[in-house]
Every structure is written in C-alpha cells, then in structure tokens.
Write a protein that holds these residues in place. Structure first.
Motif, PDB file in Angstrom:
ATOM      1  N   LEU A 112      15.331  -2.338 -20.659  1.00 56.15           N
ATOM      2  CA  LEU A 112      13.768  -2.033 -20.314  1.00 56.15           C
ATOM      3  C   LEU A 112      13.020  -3.267 -20.654  1.00 56.15           C
ATOM      4  CD1 LEU A 112      11.685   0.183 -19.669  1.00 56.15           C
ATOM      5  CD2 LEU A 112      11.776   0.532 -22.093  1.00 56.15           C
ATOM      6  N   ASP A 113      13.009  -4.057 -21.641  1.00 56.90           N
ATOM      7  CA  ASP A 113      12.329  -5.116 -21.828  1.00 56.90           C
ATOM      8  C   ASP A 113      12.624  -6.162 -20.606  1.00 56.90           C
ATOM      9  OD1 ASP A 113      11.492  -4.284 -24.141  1.00 56.90           O
ATOM     10  OD2 ASP A 113      12.790  -5.408 -25.400  1.00 56.90           O
ATOM     11  N   ASP A 114      14.099  -6.266 -20.278  1.00 56.52           N
ATOM     12  CA  ASP A 114      14.278  -7.261 -19.147  1.00 56.52           C
ATOM     13  C   ASP A 114      13.582  -6.988 -17.689  1.00 56.52           C
ATOM     14  OD1 ASP A 114      15.973  -8.569 -20.962  1.00 56.52           O
ATOM     15  OD2 ASP A 114      17.853  -7.944 -20.050  1.00 56.52           O
ATOM     16  N   VAL A 115      13.935  -5.625 -17.626  1.00 51.15           N
ATOM     17  CA  VAL A 115      13.095  -5.276 -16.168  1.00 51.15           C
ATOM     18  C   VAL A 115      11.383  -5.462 -16.205  1.00 51.15           C
ATOM     19  CG1 VAL A 115      12.711  -2.780 -16.422  1.00 51.15           C
ATOM     20  CG2 VAL A 115      13.350  -3.468 -14.325  1.00 51.15           C
ATOM     21  N   LYS A 116      10.954  -5.027 -17.400  1.00 50.40           N
ATOM     22  CA  LYS A 116       9.403  -5.367 -17.378  1.00 50.40           C
ATOM     23  C   LYS A 116       9.165  -6.769 -17.385  1.00 50.40           C
ATOM     24  CE  LYS A 116       8.266  -1.210 -20.034  1.00 50.40           C
ATOM     25  NZ  LYS A 116       7.867  -0.699 -21.527  1.00 50.40           N
ATOM     26  N   ARG A 117       9.910  -7.727 -18.062  1.00 46.73           N
ATOM     27  CA  ARG A 117       9.550  -9.077 -17.803  1.00 46.73           C
ATOM     28  C   ARG A 117       9.664  -9.304 -16.571  1.00 46.73           C
ATOM     29  NH1 ARG A 117      13.156 -10.488 -21.130  1.00 46.73           N
ATOM     30  NH2 ARG A 117      14.823 -11.015 -19.817  1.00 46.73           N
ATOM     31  N   ASP A 118      10.720  -9.237 -15.702  1.00 49.38           N
ATOM     32  CA  ASP A 118      10.936  -9.464 -14.363  1.00 49.38           C
ATOM     33  C   ASP A 118       9.919  -9.062 -13.451  1.00 49.38           C
ATOM     34  OD1 ASP A 118      12.839 -11.097 -15.022  1.00 49.38           O
ATOM     35  OD2 ASP A 118      14.685  -9.906 -14.140  1.00 49.38           O
ATOM     36  N   LYS A 119       9.367  -7.668 -13.881  1.00 53.34           N
ATOM     37  CA  LYS A 119       8.520  -7.225 -13.060  1.00 53.34           C
ATOM     38  C   LYS A 119       7.079  -7.710 -12.984  1.00 53.34           C
ATOM     39  CE  LYS A 119       5.661  -2.923 -12.411  1.00 53.34           C
ATOM     40  NZ  LYS A 119       5.407  -1.650 -13.153  1.00 53.34           N
ATOM     41  N   ASP A 120       6.712  -8.430 -14.045  1.00 54.80           N
ATOM     42  CA  ASP A 120       5.569  -9.232 -14.468  1.00 54.80           C
ATOM     43  C   ASP A 120       5.598 -10.512 -13.749  1.00 54.80           C
ATOM     44  OD1 ASP A 120       4.681  -6.944 -15.395  1.00 54.80           O
ATOM     45  OD2 ASP A 120       4.859  -7.465 -17.393  1.00 54.80           O
ATOM     46  N   LYS A 121       6.863 -11.064 -13.474  1.00 56.14           N
ATOM     47  CA  LYS A 121       7.084 -12.471 -13.106  1.00 56.14           C
ATOM     48  C   LYS A 121       6.344 -12.390 -11.537  1.00 56.14           C
ATOM     49  CE  LYS A 121      11.077 -14.085 -15.306  1.00 56.14           C
ATOM     50  NZ  LYS A 121      12.695 -14.372 -15.131  1.00 56.14           N
ATOM     51  N   PRO A 122       5.790 -13.929 -11.401  1.00 59.34           N
ATOM     52  CA  PRO A 122       5.280 -14.044  -9.960  1.00 59.34           C
ATOM     53  C   PRO A 122       6.412 -13.959  -8.946  1.00 59.34           C
ATOM     54  CG  PRO A 122       4.555 -15.734 -11.296  1.00 59.34           C
ATOM     55  CD  PRO A 122       5.484 -14.966 -12.179  1.00 59.34           C
TER      56      PRO A 122
END
Length: 607
Positions: A112-122
């Motif tokens: 969950l942390d990984d996908v949230k981080r990637d979602k917020d990337k440019p």
C-alpha cells in the motif's frame, strides 16, 4: 505419477532460480491436478508478475481470492498486479480490502505504501510546465516512446478501426521506430495526421498542429463571446460543476442502469411519421429515466411499468429491455431475468445496437444462471458476451464460474457405491497382477470417494508395483491424514520407506503403528526387517553406497534439524573424542532416539 504438491514444489524451485516460464508451467500443472487449491493460483500470479505479464497475474490473484477470501497473500498479489498495470486506485482498494481482514500484515502494508508513493509521483519525473520546445527527452526525464510498440499496443491498434490499417503501413512503422530511439524527431512529424491520431489514442498526448491551435483559439473566442457570464467568473451556473459537494455520495445500486445522452434535434424538417417516431423516442427516454429513478428508490413494480411504457413507445432500443432485466435480477426473479436478457440481445442484434450493450445483456444473463446454480449455462453466456465485446470484469467472472464448476463437478462425481464397485474391480486386477489396470480402477474409486482411507491404501500398494514410490507415499499420507489410527496404512508407509531406503522413517512408521496396535504382525515384522537392513547395510555397503545413502538422508528436514541441534553436535564429538561422556549422554531417551535415527539414516556409523 506427479502430484499437485510436487508440481508446486518444482514451480517454487524454478521461480527461485529465476526461470519464470518453467515455474508457470509447473504451477499450471498443479492447477490442472487440483484446481481448488488457492495457493497454486497465488504462486502462479507471482510468477506471471515476475515475468512482466500483469494481466494474467491479476486474473490468478482474483481466482485465488475467489477460492479463499481470507488469504492475505491473495490481496497482496492483486494489489501488486494492479500496481504494475498503473491502476493505482484499484491497487490501493485491493490492499485496503486485505488490510480490513489482516491489519498488521507487512506485505499488505508495504504494498500500500509503495503504490501510494508511485501514484503521487510526476508522470515522467519532470515538471508539469516542461514544454516540448526543450525536447521530448529533456521535458519528460526519459524516453516516453521507448516501449511504445509493445504487444498490448499492437492489440489495441488491431481492435481500433481507425488505427488498424497503420499496422501494415511500412512508412508509419519506420517513424515509430525512429521515435523509439530519438523522441525529438516528433517535431518533424507534426504534419502527419496518422502519427497525431496514434499518439492521441495510444498515449493520451494531445499534440496539435498549427491549424489545430488556430481552430481551437477561434472556438475559444466564439465561446467567450456567446456564453453569458455566471456572475462570478465561474465556469457555469451550477455550483456543483466547480465545487465538490459537501454531502456524501450514495453507494451504487447492485445493478446500475445504462444511461443515454439525449441530443436536441430540429423536428420541423421531418415528415409527420418521422416526427411522431422521434417524439415517441423522446417520450421513451423520459419513461426510462423515470424507471431508473423508481429503481433506485427500490419501487421495482413501478420501475417495471415505466420500462414497459418505454418499450411500447420505442421497441428498437435494447437498453429499455436490459434495464427491465436488471429489475428482475435484483428481485431474484432469475428465470424472468434470463428471458428478458435474451430478448434484449435479440432486439439489439435486430437494430444494430452497440456490441458493448449486447455484451452487458449476456453478462447479466450469466449472473442469473449463476444464481440458479446452472454454471454451464452461465459460462456459455459469459463466452457469448466476450465474443460480442471483450471485458475484463466479464473475464474475471468467467474464471470464477469455471472454478466453481470444477469444484461442483468434483462434488457431483462423489458416489460411495460406485467407488466400492471400482475398488472391487481394482482388487480383481491386483490379484491378477495387472498393475496398470488396477491403478486405473483405484484412481477412479478415489475420485468417487476421496475421503476413503482404505481405497487410498490399495492405490498406494498398486503404485508400488509400478515403482511409483513417491505417488504411493503421497496417497498413503492422505490415508493417514484421514485416519491417523489406520494401522495398515502405517505398515504400508513403512514398507514404502524401506523401498526408498529411508530406514529412519520406516522405524518411526512401524513404531507408530505398534503404538496403535501392539499385536500387528506387519508392523512387528517391518520393524525387525528394518533393523536387520540397517545392520547389514553398514557391514556390506561400499563407501560409495554409504555416501549416496547419507546424501539422500541429508535432504530430509528432520535429519537436518537433528544435526543442527547443539546438544547432538556435542554428543557426536564426545563419542569420537570422549566415549565415556558420549555414553553418559546417550542415557537421555531423547538424545538416544535422535542418535539412533542418525544411525538408521546412515549419517552415523557404528563399529
């Protein structure tokens, strides 16, 4: 005769070695052998994802969850596959669904942390203001065209009637290859309408020529001149257009209705008949809208009446019939739902309705058949839907239905009387020394009565005759799992372990059988025979044979655990360097039993 668990073990070994294709093949074999085990789908999902096939990884993850909804890894697999497909919101939902059941699971929390981080990337690692004038590579941080023309893109182009001809256009393909190596070359292709269409559809990049910008600017100016002001410089008169509602959004109903947008049309130029037809179509849409509102309010009888009114006004629109079927489905009138769905398809085909609408009717029909328990018809309807228009949700439903049918077929096949008949036929073949036919009959009996320990014992005996000791041992273990007090099975297990030269295990098997029945002759004779073989083996084996036997024993986890025990390690050293201390330690029953097991396994040799 390899079992599902053995296929899984081979798949695990291949996956750990990085051989994803081989791992997938082994997991598939495991699934074919036992399609009801959720772990096999979970493992194959991991292999597909490691190979880069996120679509199949997602399908296996869904199958895993369908088989066992309280399995944390199933949600991890689904979340990881969706993450790989860049469906970030769906991935987050999958992880959160798992965390509702397993709130402390580390895999789910990390995913969950990984996908949230990637979602917020440019999008490409650059800033949103980076223009094309600085070069495509400079503005986006990496070449966005490097993997443009992969298998998925080709499939999408083949399905798009506007892009399909480009697959055979050599000049166009050459331009795509040029973009893959030099993204800045895009500036020389602005005038190619095919390239612009391709980029707009496949990548969502709105690249406009000079004429496009001029037309857009003119349209904007005309709009600004003709559109009245809303008073505050806002985009429209409705506040809901620009500001989020403070009220919570209601949950969707179980069977959502299909909505259609109505276009205004000038009826003055039409004939009387055409005008009447258009007016009736408009009234039908109004009746459908009324029916949808009544459906959402759970006034189902009134909703049916409204849809009937719409059908009476316009019997060429399958949406009205399909919405009526949704009411029948929600009210659990499945026969009426099925008949109405098929009627909707008939209307749709007669009036050239979109393939997607016809597919929806077939899918709803499949769900109704599923509720009735007619899984074969449900699968047929899903296949019909996919032929009309492929849909991932329908494909997932199809996989679930196929799993349910396999499980139902297994249960339906159970018959104790027919199992006994097959067992007797197997006994006759066994007495006649026809080992192959005997195995076949016993296997049929096992399918008919999978929880009959005696049948599995007989099958194990027949498998030993054709030298399939691993298969024999697996079936005898299942028999003991079904009935741990089955002494004949313990004796059979010991016999198999002797043939596999696992003497230390044979001793345990015979002893366990004697613990349940101290007078059992087979276990007594087996224990005596095993002890004799251990003593003779030490005296008559060559050094090479002893080494082979010891290596085989070292693969046993139980032997490995004994050798890793620091107390046993010290006793072994004492027996070689300080025999008196070693003999003293052997007075302990636990230590003595472990040393005897090492001797039986050929790890320790007595003189």
């Amino acid at each position: 005769m390899t079992t599902a668990e053995e296929f899984k073990a081979k798949g695990n070994a291949a996956l750990q070695a990085g051989n994803t294709t081989e791992a997938i093949e082994h997991y598939t074999s495991a699934i074919n052998a036992d399609g009801s085990n959720h772990v096999y789908y979970s493992n194959r999902s991991a292999a597909f994802l490691k190979k880069g096939d996120a679509h199949n990884a997602l399908e296996d993850a869904n199958a895993c969850i369908a088989l066992k909804s309280d399995f944390a890894k199933g949600y991890s697999r689904k979340g990881a596959a969706l993450h790989s497909l860049k469906r970030y919101n769906d991935s987050i939902t999958a992880y959160q669904s798992g965390l509702t059941q397993f709130p402390t699971d580390k895999g789910l929390l990390k995913g969950l942390d990984d996908v949230k981080r990637d979602k917020d990337k440019p999008a490409y690692g650059g800033t949103s203001s980076a223009g094309m004038g600085g070069g495509m590579a400079g503005g986006m941080g990496q070449n966005p065209f490097a993997n443009m023309f992969g298998p998925d893109t080709m499939a999408k182009m083949a399905l798009d009637p506007e892009l399909r001809p480009l697959l055979n256009d050599k000049d166009f393909m050459a331009k795509v290859k040029q973009l893959q190596t030099d993204p800045n070359a895009l500036t020389t292709m602005i005038g190619d309408p095919n390239m612009m269409t391709f980029l707009n559809k496949m990548m969502g990049i709105q690249v406009k020529s000079g004429d496009d910008f001029a037309d857009e600017q003119k349209t904007r100016e005309d709009t600004e001149t003709e559109t009245p002001s809303s008073g505050g410089g806002g985009c429209c008169a409705e506040a809901s257009c620009c500001a989020p509602s403070k009220e919570s959004v209601p949950a969707p109903e179980p069977e959502p209705m299909e909505e259609e947008k109505e276009d205004e049309e000038d009826l003055s130029t039409l004939t009387e008949e055409e005008r009447t037809k258009k007016e009736n179509q408009k009234k039908a849409l109004d009746a459908k809208t009324k029916g949808n509102d009544l459906y959402k309010a759970k006034k189902f009888d009134d909703a049916l009446a409204a849809y009937d009114e719409a059908i009476a006004l316009d019997d060429t629109n399958m949406t009205f019939v399909n919405n009526k079927a949704a009411v029948y489905f929600t009210t659990k009138q499945y026969d009426e739902c099925i008949a109405t769905c098929l009627k909707a398809v008939e209307v749709g085909k007669s009036n050239m309705a979109p393939f997607e609408d016809r597919a929806k009717a077939y899918t709803r029909c499949a769900k109704a058949y599923q509720k009735k328990g007619d899984l074969a018809q449900a699968i047929e309807m899903c296949n019909s839907a996919q032929l009309e228009s492929f849909d991932k949700a329908t494909q997932r439903l199809l996989k679930t239905l196929e799993l349910e049918k396999r499980q139902a077929d297994k249960v339906a096949y159970h018959d104790d009387e027919k199992a006994e008949e097959a067992k007797q036929r197997g006994n006759e073949q066994f007495r006649a020394k026809n080992w192959g036919p005997a195995v076949k009959e016993y296997e049929e009996a096992v399918k008919r009565a999978p929880k009959n320990a005696a049948i599995r014992n007989n099958l194990s005996a027949a498998l030993c005759k054709i030298m399939d000791f691993n298969g024999a041992k697996n079936h005898i273990q299942v028999a003991l799992d079904l009935d741990p007090t089955y002494v004949k099975a313990w004796a059979r297990k010991g016999d198999i372990e002797i043939m596999m030269k696992e003497y230390h295990k044979a001793l345990d098997s015979y002893q366990t059988g004697l613990n349940h029945d101290a007078t059992n002759k087979a276990c007594k004779e087996g224990l005596r025979k095993t002890t004799m073989l251990i003593n003779q083996g030490q005296a008559n084996m060559t050094d090479e044979e002893k080494k082979e036997r010891a290596d085989h024993a070292m693969a046993d986890p139980e032997i490995q655990n004994i050798l890793q025990d620091p107390i046993i390690q010290q006793v072994l050293r004492d027996l070689g360097e300080n025999p008196a201390a070693g003999q003293e330690a052997l007075r302990d029953p636990g230590v003595h039993a472990k040393i005897q097991k090492l001797i039986a396994a050929g790890i320790v040799e007595t003189r």
